[in-house]
Design an enzyme around this catalytic site. Structure first.
Site, PDB file in Angstrom:
ATOM      1  N   HIS A  37       0.841  -1.206   0.000  1.00  0.00           N
ATOM      2  CA  HIS A  37       0.000   0.000   0.000  1.00  0.00           C
ATOM      3  C   HIS A  37       0.877   1.259   0.000  1.00  0.00           C
ATOM      4  O   HIS A  37       0.606   2.224  -0.716  1.00  0.00           O
ATOM      5  CB  HIS A  37      -0.880   0.056   1.247  1.00  0.00           C
ATOM      6  N   LYS A 151      -1.270  -6.097  -8.198  1.00  0.00           N
ATOM      7  CA  LYS A 151      -1.527  -7.285  -7.374  1.00  0.00           C
ATOM      8  C   LYS A 151      -2.950  -7.797  -7.618  1.00  0.00           C
ATOM      9  O   LYS A 151      -3.199  -8.991  -7.670  1.00  0.00           O
ATOM     10  CB  LYS A 151      -1.325  -6.907  -5.902  1.00  0.00           C
ATOM     11  N   ASP A 152      -3.897  -6.854  -7.731  1.00  0.00           N
ATOM     12  CA  ASP A 152      -5.292  -7.207  -8.024  1.00  0.00           C
ATOM     13  C   ASP A 152      -5.540  -6.863  -9.493  1.00  0.00           C
ATOM     14  O   ASP A 152      -6.194  -5.865  -9.801  1.00  0.00           O
ATOM     15  CB  ASP A 152      -6.221  -6.416  -7.092  1.00  0.00           C
ATOM     16  N   SER A 187       0.106  -8.940   1.235  1.00  0.00           N
ATOM     17  CA  SER A 187      -1.351  -8.862   1.276  1.00  0.00           C
ATOM     18  C   SER A 187      -1.809  -8.835   2.728  1.00  0.00           C
ATOM     19  O   SER A 187      -1.189  -9.472   3.591  1.00  0.00           O
ATOM     20  CB  SER A 187      -1.949 -10.089   0.580  1.00  0.00           C
ATOM     21  N   SER A 188      -2.906  -8.119   2.962  1.00  0.00           N
ATOM     22  CA  SER A 188      -3.484  -8.114   4.314  1.00  0.00           C
ATOM     23  C   SER A 188      -3.884  -9.526   4.713  1.00  0.00           C
ATOM     24  O   SER A 188      -3.878  -9.875   5.891  1.00  0.00           O
ATOM     25  CB  SER A 188      -4.714  -7.205   4.344  1.00  0.00           C
TER      26      SER A 188
HETATM   27  P1  AMP Z   1      -6.635  -3.514  -0.523  1.00  0.00           P
HETATM   28  O1  AMP Z   1      -6.445  -2.765   0.742  1.00  0.00           O
HETATM   29  O2  AMP Z   1      -6.229  -4.948  -0.443  1.00  0.00           O
HETATM   30  O3  AMP Z   1      -8.009  -3.309  -1.113  1.00  0.00           O
HETATM   31  O4  AMP Z   1      -5.630  -2.879  -1.571  1.00  0.00           O
HETATM   32  C1  AMP Z   1      -5.619  -1.500  -1.841  1.00  0.00           C
HETATM   33  C2  AMP Z   1      -4.722  -1.244  -3.018  1.00  0.00           C
HETATM   34  O5  AMP Z   1      -3.412  -1.718  -2.732  1.00  0.00           O
HETATM   35  C3  AMP Z   1      -5.186  -1.994  -4.293  1.00  0.00           C
HETATM   36  O6  AMP Z   1      -4.987  -1.144  -5.413  1.00  0.00           O
HETATM   37  C4  AMP Z   1      -4.262  -3.177  -4.325  1.00  0.00           C
HETATM   38  O7  AMP Z   1      -4.057  -3.694  -5.622  1.00  0.00           O
HETATM   39  C5  AMP Z   1      -2.981  -2.578  -3.765  1.00  0.00           C
HETATM   40  N1  AMP Z   1      -2.088  -3.615  -3.240  1.00  0.00           N
HETATM   41  C6  AMP Z   1      -2.397  -4.616  -2.386  1.00  0.00           C
HETATM   42  N2  AMP Z   1      -1.327  -5.413  -2.178  1.00  0.00           N
HETATM   43  C7  AMP Z   1      -0.311  -4.895  -2.914  1.00  0.00           C
HETATM   44  C8  AMP Z   1       1.044  -5.275  -3.140  1.00  0.00           C
HETATM   45  N3  AMP Z   1       1.592  -6.342  -2.568  1.00  0.00           N
HETATM   46  N4  AMP Z   1       1.801  -4.504  -3.967  1.00  0.00           N
HETATM   47  C9  AMP Z   1       1.252  -3.409  -4.582  1.00  0.00           C
HETATM   48  N5  AMP Z   1      -0.012  -3.009  -4.411  1.00  0.00           N
HETATM   49  C10 AMP Z   1      -0.802  -3.746  -3.597  1.00  0.00           C
END
Ligand code: AMP
Length: 283
Positions: A37, A151-152, A187-188
């Site tokens: 993030h 990542k997504d 990843s969370s």
């Molecule tokens: P999330 O909190 O999981 O919804 O992710 C928020 C943003 O962070 C999204 O755009 C994800 O694709 C990005 N993200 C999550 N994990 C990673 C990672 N390991 N590297 C880069 N971006 C990430």
């Protein structure tokens, strides 16, 4: 760093920045922030004068109540991580304010050809929930650009398509996946893994790399490569949902002659559902 939960306060701040000709970059998240993030936020800082981060665990995108309630919520820890980055504003809405009439009454954004493939197939209604909340947040934040992680990857394409199809005045910037030293994508959801499983989980990256190497060495039997990778994941102790070789541009199944491919995988390990992907360019 301002921390705001009210939409009208956010609107006042954004209006004031716009009045002073400041450009705004936006990074939507579900919190439980990690270095992945933060890399998006650093990219956002390079691209605009002001950076807004949202933290919202969006109930509309969860197809499973147990998954929603178990999702890690660590606001204090998140704010402590954000502080040294000197971002400008953290928007933390609550579900009651986001969906005042309840989720059943919520107008939805539907992006076609997503529910029948990859994660869309395994998480009913997920991408409709993502597109809807992102559209809502875009309207609230009024940013010039938004940064999303590769990542997504399927999510990134869904958002790009929504923005193009609905002529939303915002530019979507992709950012590369940050990984642990062993290759595991940050990843969370990695929190659900034991220490031993964290080591085991790096198998996903190894299987992606092996498949990519085979393709780069000339193997074009994509169905067989997919099957082999899937079997390998099972042997490593995963419960794979899919391992697919797709066209990077629109995530249709890859055909001979396609030059820009994306290898995508979802697999369960213990309590975690892990996703990852890798580019494979043949040009
Ligand atoms: P999330 O909190 O999981 O919804 O992710 C928020 C943003 O962070 C999204 O755009 C994800 O694709 C990005 N993200 C999550 N994990 C990673 C990672 N390991 N590297 C880069 N971006 C990430």
């Amino acid at each position: 760093m301002q921390v705001i939960d009210a939409e009208h306060e956010l609107a006042e701040q954004v209006q004031s920045w716009k009045y002073h000709n400041k450009t705004i970059a936006f990074v939507p998240t579900m919190g439980n922030l990690h270095q992945g993030h933060l890399s998006l936020i650093n990219k956002a800082k390079e691209l605009a004068d002001k950076v807004i981060i949202s933290i919202f665990v969006n109930p509309l995108q969860f197809d499973n109540n147990a998954d929603l309630s178990a999702y890690p919520r660590t606001i204090d820890q998140d704010l402590a991580l954000l502080m040294p980055l000197q971002c400008d504003l953290v928007f933390i809405p609550n579900a009651q304010k986001m969906y005042p009439n309840g989720m059943a009454q919520q107008t939805l954004v539907t992006v076609p050809d997503t529910d029948d493939k990859l994660c869309g197939k395994y998480r009913t209604g997920h991408f409709g929930g993502v597109a809807t909340v992102v559209a809502k947040l875009f309207n609230m934040v009024q940013a010039d650009i938004a940064v999303f992680g590769e990542k997504d990857y399927q999510q990134l394409l869904v958002i790009k398509k929504m923005v193009a199809d609905l002529s939303m005045p915002i530019q979507i910037i992709p950012a590369p996946t940050l990984r642990e030293d062993n290759g595991l994508a940050m990843s969370s959801r990695n929190q659900y893994l034991t220490e031993a499983q964290r080591q085991q989980a790096s198998g996903i990256y190894q299987v992606l790399e092996q498949a990519r190497n085979k393709i780069q060495q000339g193997d074009r039997n994509y169905p067989q490569l997919q099957q082999d990778a899937y079997a390998q994941l099972e042997q490593m102790g995963f419960e794979p949902e899919y391992f697919d070789i797709r066209r990077a541009e629109d995530l249709e199944l890859a055909q001979q002659g396609d030059m820009e491919l994306r290898l995508l995988v979802a697999a369960k390990l213990g309590k975690a559902r892990l996703i990852d992907n890798m580019a494979c360019n043949l040009a």
